[in-house]
Enzyme design. Structure first.
Site, PDB file in Angstrom:
ATOM      1  N   ASN A   1       0.806  -1.236   0.000  1.00 48.31           N
ATOM      2  CA  ASN A   1       0.000   0.000   0.000  1.00 48.31           C
ATOM      3  C   ASN A   1       0.837   1.284   0.000  1.00 48.31           C
ATOM      4  OD1 ASN A   1       0.827  -0.526   2.606  1.00 48.31           O
ATOM      5  ND2 ASN A   1      -1.073   0.150   3.550  1.00 48.31           N
TER       6      ASN A   1
ATOM      7  N   GLU B   1       7.917   2.538  14.346  1.00 42.34           N
ATOM      8  CA  GLU B   1       8.632   3.163  13.235  1.00 42.34           C
ATOM      9  C   GLU B   1       8.499   4.661  13.405  1.00 42.34           C
ATOM     10  OE1 GLU B   1       6.858   0.794   9.801  1.00 42.34           O
ATOM     11  OE2 GLU B   1       8.948   0.136   9.774  1.00 42.34           O
TER      12      GLU B   1
ATOM     13  N   GLY C   1       2.656  -5.794   7.171  1.00 42.10           N
ATOM     14  CA  GLY C   1       1.753  -6.657   6.409  1.00 42.10           C
ATOM     15  C   GLY C   1       0.623  -7.148   7.287  1.00 42.10           C
ATOM     16  N   SER C   2       0.079  -8.297   6.907  1.00 41.36           N
ATOM     17  CA  SER C   2      -1.121  -8.798   7.585  1.00 41.36           C
ATOM     18  C   SER C   2      -0.770  -9.534   8.881  1.00 41.36           C
ATOM     19  CB  SER C   2      -1.861  -9.738   6.641  1.00 41.36           C
ATOM     20  OG  SER C   2      -1.019 -10.825   6.318  1.00 41.36           O
ATOM     21  N   VAL C   3      -1.757  -9.725   9.716  1.00 45.58           N
ATOM     22  CA  VAL C   3      -1.554 -10.419  10.993  1.00 45.58           C
ATOM     23  C   VAL C   3      -1.097 -11.869  10.777  1.00 45.58           C
ATOM     24  CG1 VAL C   3      -2.679 -11.203  13.121  1.00 45.58           C
ATOM     25  CG2 VAL C   3      -3.138  -8.906  12.238  1.00 45.58           C
ATOM     26  N   PRO C   4      -1.738 -12.648   9.886  1.00 39.86           N
ATOM     27  CA  PRO C   4      -1.289 -14.042   9.729  1.00 39.86           C
ATOM     28  C   PRO C   4       0.181 -14.138   9.294  1.00 39.86           C
ATOM     29  CG  PRO C   4      -3.396 -13.714   8.619  1.00 39.86           C
ATOM     30  CD  PRO C   4      -2.942 -12.366   9.070  1.00 39.86           C
ATOM     31  N   THR C   5       0.595 -13.294   8.351  1.00 41.78           N
ATOM     32  CA  THR C   5       1.995 -13.358   7.927  1.00 41.78           C
ATOM     33  C   THR C   5       2.909 -12.866   9.046  1.00 41.78           C
ATOM     34  OG1 THR C   5       1.214 -12.852   5.699  1.00 41.78           O
ATOM     35  CG2 THR C   5       3.570 -12.787   6.035  1.00 41.78           C
TER      36      THR C   5
ATOM     37  N   GLU D   1     -10.913  -6.209   9.224  1.00 46.54           N
ATOM     38  CA  GLU D   1     -10.244  -5.208   8.402  1.00 46.54           C
ATOM     39  C   GLU D   1     -10.640  -5.419   6.933  1.00 46.54           C
ATOM     40  OE1 GLU D   1      -5.945  -5.476   7.871  1.00 46.54           O
ATOM     41  OE2 GLU D   1      -5.857  -3.330   8.206  1.00 46.54           O
TER      42      GLU D   1
HETATM   43  N1  LIG Z   1       0.636  -1.666  10.308  1.00 48.31           N
HETATM   44  C1  LIG Z   1       1.102  -1.253   9.157  1.00 48.31           C
HETATM   45  O1  LIG Z   1       1.993  -0.425   9.125  1.00 48.31           O
HETATM   46  C2  LIG Z   1       0.560  -1.797   7.882  1.00 48.31           C
HETATM   47  C3  LIG Z   1      -0.123  -2.990   7.823  1.00 48.31           C
HETATM   48  N2  LIG Z   1      -0.584  -3.492   6.641  1.00 48.31           N
HETATM   49  C4  LIG Z   1      -1.362  -4.728   6.621  1.00 48.31           C
HETATM   50  O2  LIG Z   1      -0.909  -5.520   5.531  1.00 48.31           O
HETATM   51  C5  LIG Z   1      -1.994  -6.180   4.893  1.00 48.31           C
HETATM   52  C6  LIG Z   1      -1.961  -5.966   3.413  1.00 48.31           C
HETATM   53  O3  LIG Z   1      -0.678  -6.159   2.915  1.00 48.31           O
HETATM   54  P1  LIG Z   1      -0.245  -7.515   2.211  1.00 48.31           P
HETATM   55  O4  LIG Z   1       0.946  -7.180   1.401  1.00 48.31           O
HETATM   56  O5  LIG Z   1      -1.409  -8.158   1.558  1.00 48.31           O
HETATM   57  O6  LIG Z   1       0.157  -8.410   3.472  1.00 48.31           O
HETATM   58  P2  LIG Z   1       0.886  -9.810   3.495  1.00 48.31           P
HETATM   59  O7  LIG Z   1       1.017 -10.146   4.916  1.00 48.31           O
HETATM   60  O8  LIG Z   1       0.258 -10.778   2.591  1.00 48.31           O
HETATM   61  O9  LIG Z   1       2.327  -9.525   2.854  1.00 48.31           O
HETATM   62  C7  LIG Z   1       3.208  -8.605   3.409  1.00 48.31           C
HETATM   63  C8  LIG Z   1       4.615  -8.923   2.974  1.00 48.31           C
HETATM   64  O10 LIG Z   1       5.026 -10.161   3.519  1.00 48.31           O
HETATM   65  C9  LIG Z   1       5.538 -11.023   2.499  1.00 48.31           C
HETATM   66  N3  LIG Z   1       5.278 -12.397   2.893  1.00 48.31           N
HETATM   67  C10 LIG Z   1       4.189 -13.152   2.619  1.00 48.31           C
HETATM   68  N4  LIG Z   1       4.304 -14.360   3.192  1.00 48.31           N
HETATM   69  C11 LIG Z   1       5.482 -14.370   3.864  1.00 48.31           C
HETATM   70  C12 LIG Z   1       6.153 -15.336   4.662  1.00 48.31           C
HETATM   71  N5  LIG Z   1       5.636 -16.541   4.902  1.00 48.31           N
HETATM   72  N6  LIG Z   1       7.344 -15.007   5.208  1.00 48.31           N
HETATM   73  C13 LIG Z   1       7.874 -13.783   5.007  1.00 48.31           C
HETATM   74  N7  LIG Z   1       7.287 -12.841   4.242  1.00 48.31           N
HETATM   75  C14 LIG Z   1       6.106 -13.121   3.676  1.00 48.31           C
HETATM   76  C15 LIG Z   1       4.807 -10.563   1.266  1.00 48.31           C
HETATM   77  O11 LIG Z   1       5.478 -10.960   0.093  1.00 48.31           O
HETATM   78  C16 LIG Z   1       4.793  -9.059   1.459  1.00 48.31           C
HETATM   79  O12 LIG Z   1       6.017  -8.491   1.100  1.00 48.31           O
HETATM   80  C17 LIG Z   1      -3.228  -5.629   5.526  1.00 48.31           C
HETATM   81  O13 LIG Z   1      -3.789  -6.608   6.349  1.00 48.31           O
HETATM   82  C18 LIG Z   1      -2.777  -4.448   6.371  1.00 48.31           C
HETATM   83  O14 LIG Z   1      -3.452  -4.302   7.533  1.00 48.31           O
HETATM   84  C19 LIG Z   1      -0.345  -2.829   5.487  1.00 48.31           C
HETATM   85  C20 LIG Z   1       0.333  -1.647   5.500  1.00 48.31           C
HETATM   86  C21 LIG Z   1       0.804  -1.035   6.697  1.00 48.31           C
HETATM   87  C1  LIG Z   2       0.876   7.486   5.837  1.00 48.25           C
HETATM   88  N1  LIG Z   2      -0.274   6.940   6.516  1.00 48.25           N
HETATM   89  C2  LIG Z   2      -0.299   7.413   7.891  1.00 48.25           C
HETATM   90  C3  LIG Z   2      -1.483   7.382   5.867  1.00 48.25           C
HETATM   91  C4  LIG Z   2      -0.270   5.466   6.499  1.00 48.25           C
HETATM   92  C5  LIG Z   2       0.978   4.819   7.012  1.00 48.25           C
HETATM   93  C6  LIG Z   2       0.792   3.405   7.437  1.00 48.25           C
HETATM   94  C7  LIG Z   2       0.673   2.410   6.337  1.00 48.25           C
HETATM   95  O1  LIG Z   2       1.721   2.019   5.785  1.00 48.25           O
HETATM   96  O2  LIG Z   2      -0.456   1.988   6.027  1.00 48.25           O
END
Ligand SMILES: NC(=O)C1=CN([C@@H]2O[C@H](COP(=O)(O)OP(=O)(O)OC[C@H]3O[C@@H](n4cnc5c(N)ncnc54)[C@H](O)[C@@H]3O)[C@@H](O)[C@H]2O)C=CC1
Ligand SMILES: C[N+](C)(C)CCCC(=O)O
Length: 477
Positions: free
Chosen positions: A140, A451, A215-219, A374
């Site tokens: 994102n 961060e 990324g996501s909670v499960p990963t 979410e």
């Molecule tokens: N708290 C935060 O700063 C943020 C959280 N998110 C969360 O991320 C999710 C969306 O992003 P996605 O890319 O779909 O999440 P995702 O968890 O599917 O992937 C995130 C990253 O992890 C990598 N990955 C996948 N499986 C892996 C494994 N087994 N071991 C190591 N790396 C692995 C992916 O290739 C990607 O680079 C949403 O649920 C959102 O809430 C997204 C942006 C910011």
């Molecule tokens: C920049 N902001 C605050 C809108 C989002 C930053 C967190 C994220 O990576 O989703």
């Protein structure tokens, strides 16, 4: 029309860019992966067309301008790859360079402590790097996440291997080139492309000292498990279902703006979005009227146009998932006040894009799926409340705890609510601003570690204590 990655300007428009340069960065230069098998298409969200073939397996092998000058080029590539509007992408790139400048400034301020001990002895502490850190990013905020992770890592003296999401592989390598131009030694910041398999290799690598994951909670759980085996430090920035609480004594105009900012940036694909909008009953009609009017006015379309305010979602399955949440909400009794449908812009080149109209849901209850899970799309759920005590309890009734917000003119109430909300951030009378000076991160299942801000130094360094004897050794033997 094939174009080199940095030649997208100035004539490029949506649907014309093909990326052909390699996107891995190792030992100071772009390198092709050694194996070319398993190539997967990367789609331009606004057109649905493939604009790059990404090889998902890598192995180690083998002139840019300053970041500020490159801002527009990087922003355009971010738009083509991610689908967000150019207006937002430019802000993202600005936040990224502010982050790099901030940590570059802090690097010189890293210091230990001097501790006096009895008999003239003393100790001092040194803040030392952890070693090789791995950064794993979500799709994102591709460039911004790469900066948020690498800037503090490098400032603390670490090396970083960064793996972007395979959906958005294009811009991280430009950051690598910018670092190189700025004098970062070869090998200190590397980019490797790939998905889960590559991420797993990185997390399990014995020479890796720390993993910072978004990324996501499960990963995130998997990353933590793998890191536990090697006793590696972890920072987890995971998902959220954040509450935004709007009291009747708020400035309604600002509260409406805040609700839009809390829900619709980057097509709603923002982890800290305030997607549960609790509105005090007395002002519900006025709030809904205004928020719906402005949501309907959001211009959805070609993300590269300056006038566009909302672009395309990341990919087709994700668009379908988000639309599925809206259908389910309707079945569970929510009322769609606007949007929530696939949107086909009039421009013929965008007919296969992953667009949807931003959605406001009314008649929501706390037990509905749209309120509990979410969605990661442009869907705002509005919930009525009566009292402060009630709303704080409902706001906290979630396993997530990334962010929260409160709109009120009552200063005591604002701070009391901020104290009582279980979240890593609470915005008072605003939402979703992200100054690099302030820490960002989660409570509960939204993760841990931070961060941005000075505190992030703690997550990318370790303390060594040096004890100095000035007298004789006191020997018991
Ligand atoms: N708290 C935060 O700063 C943020 C959280 N998110 C969360 O991320 C999710 C969306 O992003 P996605 O890319 O779909 O999440 P995702 O968890 O599917 O992937 C995130 C990253 O992890 C990598 N990955 C996948 N499986 C892996 C494994 N087994 N071991 C190591 N790396 C692995 C992916 O290739 C990607 O680079 C949403 O649920 C959102 O809430 C997204 C942006 C910011
Ligand atoms: C920049 N902001 C605050 C809108 C989002 C930053 C967190 C994220 O990576 O989703």
């Amino acid at each position: 029309m094939a174009q080199a990655i940095l030649d997208v300007m100035p004539g490029a428009s949506t649907g014309t860019v093909q990326v052909s340069d390699p996107l891995n960065f190792w030992a100071g230069k772009r390198v092709e992966p050694r194996q070319q098998k398993n190539a997967e298409p990367v789609f331009e969200p606004a057109t649905g067309d493939c604009f790059f073939l990404l090889c998902l397996i890598w192995s180690k092998r083998d002139k840019p301008l300053a970041l500020v000058e490159k801002r527009e080029k990087i922003a355009k590539l971010e738009v083509i790859n991610n689908g967000k509007s150019i207006t937002e992408a430019l802000v993202d790139i600005d936040i990224a360079w502010q982050c790099i400048e901030y940590y570059a400034g802090l690097a010189g301020a890293l210091a230990g402590q001097h501790v006096q001990l009895p008999g003239g002895a003393f100790a001092y502490t040194r803040r030392e790097p952890l070693g090789v850190c791995v950064g794993i990013g979500a799709w994102n905020y591709p460039f911004q996440i790469a900066a948020w992770k690498s800037a503090p890592a490098l400032a603390c003296g670490n090396a970083m291997v960064f793996k972007p999401s395979p959906f958005t592989p294009v811009t991280a390598v430009i950051l690598a080139e910018i670092y190189k131009e700025a004098g970062v030694p070869d090998g200190l910041f590397c980019v490797v492309q790939g998905g889960a398999e590559t991420g797993t290799i990185l997390c399990q690598h014995p020479k890796v000292a720390k993993v910072s994951f978004t990324g996501s909670v499960p990963t995130g759980k998997k990353v933590m498990e793998m890191s536990a085996k090697g006793v590696k430090q972890v920072t987890l920035e995971l998902g959220g279902k954040s509450p935004l609480i709007i009291f009747k004594d708020c400035d309604l105009e600002n509260a409406v703006r805040g609700a839009l900012m809390a829900n619709f940036l980057t097509q709603g694909q923002v982890c800290c979005n305030g997607t549960r909008v609790f509105v005090q009953k007395d002002i519900m009609p006025q709030f809904l009227e205004e928020v719906v009017k402005r949501t309907k006015a959001i211009l959805v379309g070609d993300p590269l146009l300056d006038s566009t305010r909302m672009g395309a979602l990341i990919n087709k399955p994700h668009l379908e998932k988000v639309l599925g949440f809206v259908s389910q909400a309707k079945l569970q009794g929510a009322r769609v006040l606007c949007g929530g449908e696939r949107f086909v812009p009039s421009d013929p080149k965008l007919v296969n894009g992953y667009f949807m109209s931003p959605c406001v849901l009314d008649n929501c209850r706390d037990d509905m799926t749209c309120v509990k899970e979410e969605i990661f799309g442009p869907v705002m759920s509005v919930l009525p409340f009566d009292t402060e005590e009630e709303v704080v309890q409902r706001a906290n009734n979630t396993t997530f705890g990334l962010a929260s917000g409160v709109f009120t003119r009552d200063i005591s109430r604002a701070h009391r609510v901020a104290e009582n909300l279980e979240a890593g951030t609470c915005f008072i009378n605003n939402y979703n601003i992200s100054p690099v000076e302030v820490p960002f991160g989660g409570y509960k299942m939204s993760g841990f570690g931070r961060e941005n801000g000075q505190v992030t130094i703690e997550y990318y360094s370790q303390l060594k204590t040096v004890v100095v004897e000035m007298g004789d050794v006191d020997n018991y033997f």
